[in-house]
Write a protein that holds these residues in place. Structure first.
Motif, PDB file in Angstrom:
ATOM      1  N   ASP A 160      45.713   9.764  42.905  1.00 34.60           N
ATOM      2  CA  ASP A 160      45.259  11.009  42.283  1.00 34.60           C
ATOM      3  C   ASP A 160      46.378  12.052  42.414  1.00 34.60           C
ATOM      4  O   ASP A 160      46.396  12.860  43.343  1.00 34.60           O
ATOM      5  CB  ASP A 160      43.971  11.457  42.979  1.00 34.60           C
ATOM      6  CG  ASP A 160      43.239  12.539  42.215  1.00 34.60           C
ATOM      7  OD1 ASP A 160      43.678  12.872  41.105  1.00 34.60           O
ATOM      8  OD2 ASP A 160      42.225  13.037  42.737  1.00 34.60           O
ATOM      9  N   TYR A 161      47.292  12.014  41.463  1.00 40.16           N
ATOM     10  CA  TYR A 161      48.517  12.829  41.491  1.00 40.16           C
ATOM     11  C   TYR A 161      48.224  14.314  41.683  1.00 40.16           C
ATOM     12  O   TYR A 161      48.789  14.974  42.552  1.00 40.16           O
ATOM     13  CB  TYR A 161      49.271  12.578  40.181  1.00 40.16           C
ATOM     14  CG  TYR A 161      50.478  13.439  39.918  1.00 40.16           C
ATOM     15  CD1 TYR A 161      51.737  13.059  40.367  1.00 40.16           C
ATOM     16  CD2 TYR A 161      50.377  14.602  39.162  1.00 40.16           C
ATOM     17  CE1 TYR A 161      52.862  13.824  40.084  1.00 40.16           C
ATOM     18  CE2 TYR A 161      51.498  15.378  38.876  1.00 40.16           C
ATOM     19  CZ  TYR A 161      52.743  14.984  39.337  1.00 40.16           C
ATOM     20  OH  TYR A 161      53.848  15.739  39.063  1.00 40.16           O
ATOM     21  N   GLY A 162      47.314  14.853  40.869  1.00 39.11           N
ATOM     22  CA  GLY A 162      47.058  16.288  40.910  1.00 39.11           C
ATOM     23  C   GLY A 162      46.357  16.756  42.162  1.00 39.11           C
ATOM     24  O   GLY A 162      46.481  17.929  42.554  1.00 39.11           O
ATOM     25  N   ASN A 163      45.634  15.857  42.825  1.00 39.85           N
ATOM     26  CA  ASN A 163      44.937  16.208  44.066  1.00 39.85           C
ATOM     27  C   ASN A 163      45.680  15.725  45.306  1.00 39.85           C
ATOM     28  O   ASN A 163      45.158  15.823  46.419  1.00 39.85           O
ATOM     29  CB  ASN A 163      43.511  15.647  44.060  1.00 39.85           C
ATOM     30  CG  ASN A 163      42.595  16.397  43.097  1.00 39.85           C
ATOM     31  OD1 ASN A 163      42.654  17.622  43.008  1.00 39.85           O
ATOM     32  ND2 ASN A 163      41.767  15.658  42.366  1.00 39.85           N
ATOM     33  N   HIS A 164      46.870  15.133  45.116  1.00 35.42           N
ATOM     34  CA  HIS A 164      47.756  14.750  46.236  1.00 35.42           C
ATOM     35  C   HIS A 164      47.033  13.826  47.222  1.00 35.42           C
ATOM     36  O   HIS A 164      47.054  14.036  48.434  1.00 35.42           O
ATOM     37  CB  HIS A 164      48.279  15.989  46.967  1.00 35.42           C
ATOM     38  CG  HIS A 164      48.713  17.081  46.050  1.00 35.42           C
ATOM     39  ND1 HIS A 164      49.850  16.987  45.287  1.00 35.42           N
ATOM     40  CD2 HIS A 164      48.150  18.282  45.749  1.00 35.42           C
ATOM     41  CE1 HIS A 164      49.988  18.095  44.552  1.00 35.42           C
ATOM     42  NE2 HIS A 164      48.962  18.888  44.814  1.00 35.42           N
TER      43      HIS A 164
END
Length: 481
Positions: A467-471
């Motif tokens: 989940d790239y945007g939520n790291h």
């Protein structure tokens, strides 16, 4: 065993007569009372055969456990060993025979020379007619014969650079053996954070825009921590990760990475292979206490990486819109997909991103800007659309900037539909996909994703989504119900 449904008037599948029948729940066929028993007896007979085969297989399994050398693969290795030893012995014996035959010929010729010298010495002794030069010449002749006897100058041992025998290597591959999950398989929609999730940062419990992941056989997870310029190892159940490559800031030195995008594990050489995109290179980094890497491919806009069962490396070049296969010593690699310029024809790619190779060396490529997944069979000149290809969108026939892709044993494609914040499954030959993880809102709840980039499936069928945007890395377990 078949069970009976309600009695109805229908044509018996056995006798063909319209009678009161009972429909078998298993095969959904109607049977009259006279033939229902026969049908059940037949099913019971088939069950008996299955049990007999089960017992025979158990016996075989027990024998294999007691004698592991009987395993087919072990037999194959043993045969290779025997053939190789036989070839070596044959070659060695031929070399020995050549030397012995030459030696006998040489000894005979040397004996003749020695007899001639002996005759000369006897004659000169009788006549007593010699000078210093004669003595020096005879000494030289004796010295030469003596040296030749120890090491003949006209015969040598030459070792070829080509190995005498073909090498053998055992490859235990992870990705080509994903489970066949079945059409009805579902996942619990509430994900569990197994890495990161503590906000964006560079601490041991944090990630910063993670890009891709690799799951090892022991379920150790390796994450490409894009903005932290490092590869992080995350053990199963651990609350913190451990840096295994990079982590020394963005740079081009051997101990640095610059926005890496992909990592795989080379088991044979016990190292990581990393696409160091910011430095336009692919590097090899030792797994055991490695402090720096070695560049193996230079000047390449590398994104996705994978390796086949033969150890060949595949690299997505998103500037040249192509995929190349590399082996040790290659300077340019071999073009295996795309390479015909940027475009949407079947022989073209547009920003290839992620790549998966199956057991037959067919490639599955997420063709990001064409919003499709392509399958390129080995040695093919063009690909086949296996997911998407209907333009960017959120319909079941569409994808929007697909990225990570994996394929199970029967050819079902699982893809990160990044622009739509969802994970999709496209069954083999299907014209549309199905959503397996989705929430139309891009947020940070357990059932939500924000610009997911990569996915993986473990041997139990559990789904992992980066989940790239939520790291963070989310785990969606199989729904056992």
């Amino acid at each position: 065993m078949a069970t009976a449904a309600a009695t109805v008037k229908a044509r018996c599948v056995t006798c063909g007569k319209d009678r009161n029948t009972v429909r078998c729940d298993g095969c959904s066929q109607p049977f009259c009372y006279n033939h229902l028993g026969d049908h059940r007896q037949e099913l019971s007979k088939q069950l008996d055969e299955i049990e007999v085969n089960r017992d025979l297989f158990r016996q075989t399994l027990t024998e294999q456990s007691a004698k592991p050398a009987n395993l087919t693969l072990i037999k194959q290795i043993n045969q290779w060993e025997q053939d190789s030893i036989a070839k070596i012995r044959q070659t060695a014996n031929e070399a020995r025979q050549t030397i012995l035959q030459h030696n006998m010929k040489y000894l005979t010729e040397t004996e003749i020379k020695l007899n001639t010298l002996t005759k000369q010495l006897r004659e000169i002794r009788v006549e007593n007619d010699f000078v210093e030069a004669d003595l020096q010449r005879w000494k030289t002749q004796l010295t030469q014969m003596n040296n030749e006897l120890d090491k003949p100058s006209d015969i040598t041992i030459q070792q070829s650079l080509t190995p005498l025998i073909t090498t053998i290597r055992v490859n235990v591959s992870v990705t080509p053996h994903l489970p066949n999950l079945g059409m009805d398989r579902k996942w619990i929609q509430k994900g569990i954070t197994v890495a990161g999730g503590s906000g964006q940062g560079n601490k041991n419990n944090q990630l910063s825009k993670p890009y891709t992941l690799y799951i090892d056989e022991d379920e150790t997870i390796y994450i490409v921590d894009f903005n932290n310029h490092r590869i992080v190892e995350w053990k199963r159940g651990a609350s913190n990760g451990q840096i295994v490559a990079g982590g020394n800031g963005a740079g081009y030195q051997d101990n640095q990475l610059n926005h890496p995008t992909s990592v795989i594990v080379d088991k044979v050489n016990d190292c990581f292979i990393i696409s160091d995109n910011g430095n336009q290179r692919v590097i090899r980094w030792p797994r055991q206490n490695g402090t720096s890497g070695q560049t193996i491919i230079s000047n390449i806009a590398c994104i996705g990486l994978t390796v086949d069962t033969e150890g060949h490396l595949y690299v997505c070049d998103n500037d040249k819109h192509e995929v190349r296969r590399w082996k040790v010593g290659d300077k340019d690699g071999i073009l295996v997909a795309g390479g015909n310029g940027q475009g949407n024809r079947l022989d073209q790619l547009n920003t290839p991103w992620s790549i998966f190779v199956d057991g037959e060396n067919s490639l599955y490529i997420s063709d990001r800007e064409n919003h499709r997944v392509m399958k390129w069979m080995k040695d093919a000149k063009e690909g086949i659309v296996v997911a998407g290809g209907e333009g960017a969108g959120n319909g079941l026939t569409q994808l929007y900037c697909p990225q990570g892709v994996v394929v199970d044993q029967v050819g079902n494609v699982y893809v990160v539909d990044s622009g739509n914040y969802r994970i999709m499954r496209w069954c083999k030959h299907a014209t549309q996909g199905s959503i397996i993880v989705d929430d139309i809102r891009s947020r940070a709840e357990a059932n939500q994703l924000q610009n997911p980039l990569d996915l993986s499936i473990d041997r139990q069928g559990n789904l992992y989504v980066l989940d790239y945007g939520n790291h963070r890395l989310q785990n969606f377990n199989i729904d056992s119900t």
